[in-house]
Motif scaffolding. Structure first.
Motif, PDB file in Angstrom:
ATOM      1  N   GLN A 220     -12.859   6.719  -7.252  1.00 38.11           N
ATOM      2  CA  GLN A 220     -12.840   8.151  -6.945  1.00 38.11           C
ATOM      3  C   GLN A 220     -11.722   8.459  -5.941  1.00 38.11           C
ATOM      4  OE1 GLN A 220     -16.891   8.829  -5.605  1.00 38.11           O
ATOM      5  NE2 GLN A 220     -17.633   9.121  -7.695  1.00 38.11           N
ATOM      6  N   GLY A 221     -10.498   8.338  -6.401  1.00 40.85           N
ATOM      7  CA  GLY A 221      -9.359   8.691  -5.575  1.00 40.85           C
ATOM      8  C   GLY A 221      -9.059   7.734  -4.453  1.00 40.85           C
ATOM      9  N   VAL A 222      -9.498   6.470  -4.555  1.00 35.83           N
ATOM     10  CA  VAL A 222      -9.242   5.481  -3.513  1.00 35.83           C
ATOM     11  C   VAL A 222      -8.741   4.189  -4.169  1.00 35.83           C
ATOM     12  CG1 VAL A 222     -10.293   3.996  -1.756  1.00 35.83           C
ATOM     13  CG2 VAL A 222     -10.905   6.414  -1.863  1.00 35.83           C
ATOM     14  N   ASP A 223      -7.605   3.676  -3.662  1.00 29.30           N
ATOM     15  CA  ASP A 223      -7.050   2.410  -4.156  1.00 29.30           C
ATOM     16  C   ASP A 223      -7.377   1.241  -3.226  1.00 29.30           C
ATOM     17  OD1 ASP A 223      -5.635   3.565  -6.413  1.00 29.30           O
ATOM     18  OD2 ASP A 223      -4.245   4.411  -4.935  1.00 29.30           O
ATOM     19  N   ALA A 224      -7.647   1.546  -1.956  1.00 25.29           N
ATOM     20  CA  ALA A 224      -7.919   0.489  -0.982  1.00 25.29           C
ATOM     21  C   ALA A 224      -8.630   1.094   0.221  1.00 25.29           C
ATOM     22  CB  ALA A 224      -6.619  -0.180  -0.541  1.00 25.29           C
ATOM     23  N   VAL A 225      -9.356   0.250   0.933  1.00 21.45           N
ATOM     24  CA  VAL A 225      -9.988   0.624   2.198  1.00 21.45           C
ATOM     25  C   VAL A 225      -9.349  -0.230   3.284  1.00 21.45           C
ATOM     26  CG1 VAL A 225     -12.142   0.769   3.514  1.00 21.45           C
ATOM     27  CG2 VAL A 225     -12.154   1.195   1.036  1.00 21.45           C
ATOM     28  N   PHE A 226      -8.933   0.415   4.370  1.00 23.75           N
ATOM     29  CA  PHE A 226      -8.237  -0.286   5.446  1.00 23.75           C
ATOM     30  C   PHE A 226      -9.061  -0.195   6.730  1.00 23.75           C
ATOM     31  CE2 PHE A 226      -5.260  -0.624   8.985  1.00 23.75           C
ATOM     32  CZ  PHE A 226      -4.496  -1.721   8.625  1.00 23.75           C
ATOM     33  N   THR A 227      -9.486  -1.339   7.227  1.00 21.79           N
ATOM     34  CA  THR A 227     -10.210  -1.391   8.503  1.00 21.79           C
ATOM     35  C   THR A 227     -10.319  -2.854   8.925  1.00 21.79           C
ATOM     36  OG1 THR A 227     -12.144  -0.571   9.723  1.00 21.79           O
ATOM     37  CG2 THR A 227     -12.557  -1.497   7.536  1.00 21.79           C
ATOM     38  N   ASP A 228     -11.277  -3.187   9.764  1.00 19.60           N
ATOM     39  CA  ASP A 228     -11.418  -4.543  10.283  1.00 19.60           C
ATOM     40  C   ASP A 228     -11.855  -5.519   9.191  1.00 19.60           C
ATOM     41  OD1 ASP A 228     -10.906  -3.303  12.710  1.00 19.60           O
ATOM     42  OD2 ASP A 228     -13.035  -3.081  13.169  1.00 19.60           O
ATOM     43  N   THR A 229     -11.220  -6.703   9.177  1.00 20.07           N
ATOM     44  CA  THR A 229     -11.519  -7.713   8.169  1.00 20.07           C
ATOM     45  C   THR A 229     -12.992  -8.098   8.163  1.00 20.07           C
ATOM     46  OG1 THR A 229      -9.280  -8.631   8.266  1.00 20.07           O
ATOM     47  CG2 THR A 229     -10.999 -10.062   7.410  1.00 20.07           C
TER      48      THR A 229
ATOM     49  N   LEU B 122       0.819  -1.219   0.000  1.00 23.62           N
ATOM     50  CA  LEU B 122       0.000   0.000   0.000  1.00 23.62           C
ATOM     51  C   LEU B 122       0.849   1.264   0.000  1.00 23.62           C
ATOM     52  CD1 LEU B 122      -2.813  -1.031   2.523  1.00 23.62           C
ATOM     53  CD2 LEU B 122      -2.952  -0.945   0.032  1.00 23.62           C
ATOM     54  N   LYS B 123       2.152   1.104  -0.057  1.00 25.71           N
ATOM     55  CA  LYS B 123       3.035   2.274  -0.141  1.00 25.71           C
ATOM     56  C   LYS B 123       2.670   3.114  -1.365  1.00 25.71           C
ATOM     57  CE  LYS B 123       7.883   3.654  -0.477  1.00 25.71           C
ATOM     58  NZ  LYS B 123       9.294   3.203  -0.589  1.00 25.71           N
ATOM     59  N   ASP B 124       2.476   4.394  -1.129  1.00 25.80           N
ATOM     60  CA  ASP B 124       2.111   5.363  -2.172  1.00 25.80           C
ATOM     61  C   ASP B 124       0.712   5.135  -2.748  1.00 25.80           C
ATOM     62  OD1 ASP B 124       4.606   6.614  -1.930  1.00 25.80           O
ATOM     63  OD2 ASP B 124       5.514   5.255  -3.386  1.00 25.80           O
ATOM     64  N   LYS B 125      -0.063   4.232  -2.152  1.00 23.97           N
ATOM     65  CA  LYS B 125      -1.442   4.012  -2.575  1.00 23.97           C
ATOM     66  C   LYS B 125      -2.371   4.920  -1.766  1.00 23.97           C
ATOM     67  CE  LYS B 125      -1.018   0.418  -5.467  1.00 23.97           C
ATOM     68  NZ  LYS B 125       0.429   0.247  -5.517  1.00 23.97           N
ATOM     69  N   ARG B 126      -3.516   5.226  -2.349  1.00 24.91           N
ATOM     70  CA  ARG B 126      -4.518   6.066  -1.673  1.00 24.91           C
ATOM     71  C   ARG B 126      -5.430   5.162  -0.854  1.00 24.91           C
ATOM     72  NH1 ARG B 126      -6.137   8.512  -7.383  1.00 24.91           N
ATOM     73  NH2 ARG B 126      -5.961   6.260  -7.706  1.00 24.91           N
ATOM     74  N   VAL B 127      -5.263   5.238   0.457  1.00 23.28           N
ATOM     75  CA  VAL B 127      -5.940   4.336   1.382  1.00 23.28           C
ATOM     76  C   VAL B 127      -7.015   5.104   2.153  1.00 23.28           C
ATOM     77  CG1 VAL B 127      -5.676   2.752   3.321  1.00 23.28           C
ATOM     78  CG2 VAL B 127      -3.855   2.942   1.594  1.00 23.28           C
TER      79      VAL B 127
END
Length: 279
Positions: free
Chosen positions: A180-189, A137-142
């Motif tokens: 829309q400006g998001v590469d990944a969502v980070f939260t609880d599985t 996720l380095k340099d990714k929009r999270v």
């Protein structure tokens, strides 16, 4: 433990109280419960008049039943969960039991955990080959959102990622699916599994390491008796097999369902930490 009804008093546990005194909590026949309405699998509502669905909703019904009350649901954003816990309110909204929420002016008490989960990454399946762990996720929009532990966890776990904040989980996922400006969502599985189950274009990536989050039922401090009633009912719910049935019926895509089930020993450890309050 049997329940009885008395005129003007509503339903309550006979073993918990001997009458309809002013110390009954909640004092009304309903208990207001804050839930999520934009998280498929955990807490969701289709439109203004749709039914509330999700594992949190099953837990909320169980908690209301433990108090001998009817649940009345209301939507609660993540950053308002702690302040939403009022005198007659519970919150069952993928709300983690952490020390910061147990102290201070807006401190709450908890029953739980009723589920536990590691952090995870939600991605578009088309992007999945390039994202296998948090290091990718380095340099990714999270995308994360206010009022959760995910933002803090992301800042510690992900090297040099780009922040793409949403208003809540549903907003982050919409931005992901619409690119829309998001590469990944980070939260609880567990929370993310519900979205991936609903939208087959999405996939959950489980990081190789991570700490557990423990979801709890939040209630106001000062109601130890009510807290203990909910705790005992939660343990019965888990031991009876009903937890397993409800979880499997909702999260049918999860293979190792036992990974998300706490033990009753953990419930005893983390529940009802307000040792002074009575009511």
């Amino acid at each position: 433990m049997s329940r009885i009804a008395l005129a003007g008093c509503g339903l309550f546990f006979l073993a918990a109280t001997s009458g309809c005194g002013s110390d009954e909590w909640p004092a009304t026949e309903e208990v207001h419960i804050g839930v999520k309405v934009d998280q498929p699998g955990t807490g969701y509502r289709n439109g203004t008049y749709g039914a509330y669905t999700g594992f949190d909703i099953r837990i909320a019904y169980m908690a209301a039943g433990a108090l001998g009350k009817e649940p009345k649901f209301f939507a609660v954003p993540s950053d308002e969960r702690q302040t939403a816990v009022g005198r007659d309110n519970l919150v069952v909204a993928t709300f983690s039991i952490i020390d910061d929420r147990l102290i201070g002016k807006s401190a709450v008490d908890f029953v739980g955990p009723y589920a536990m989960t590691h952090s995870g990454i939600l991605v578009r399946k088309a992007d999945r080959p390039g994202i296998r762990d948090v290091s990718d996720l380095k340099d990714k929009r999270v995308c994360t959102w206010p009022g959760t532990t995910s933002g803090v966890t992301a800042s510690r776990a992900i090297p040099k990622y780009l922040t793409a904040e949403g208003s809540d989980a549903g907003d982050c996922v919409r931005k992901l699916t619409k690119k829309q400006g998001v590469d990944a969502v980070f939260t609880d599985t567990l929370l993310l599994q519900g979205f991936a189950q609903e939208d087959k274009s999405l996939e959950v990536v489980k990081p190789k390491s991570g700490t557990f989050q423990y979801y709890g039922i939040a209630l106001p401090k000062g109601h130890r008796d009510g807290c203990e009633e909910i705790k005992e009912e939660l343990k019965r719910y888990m031991n009876s097999g009903k937890w397993d049935i409800d979880f499997a019926s909702i999260f049918h895509s999860i293979n190792k369902k036992g990974d998300y089930k706490p033990t009753t020993e953990q419930v005893d450890k983390y529940s009802c930490q307000d040792k002074v309050g009575r009511g």
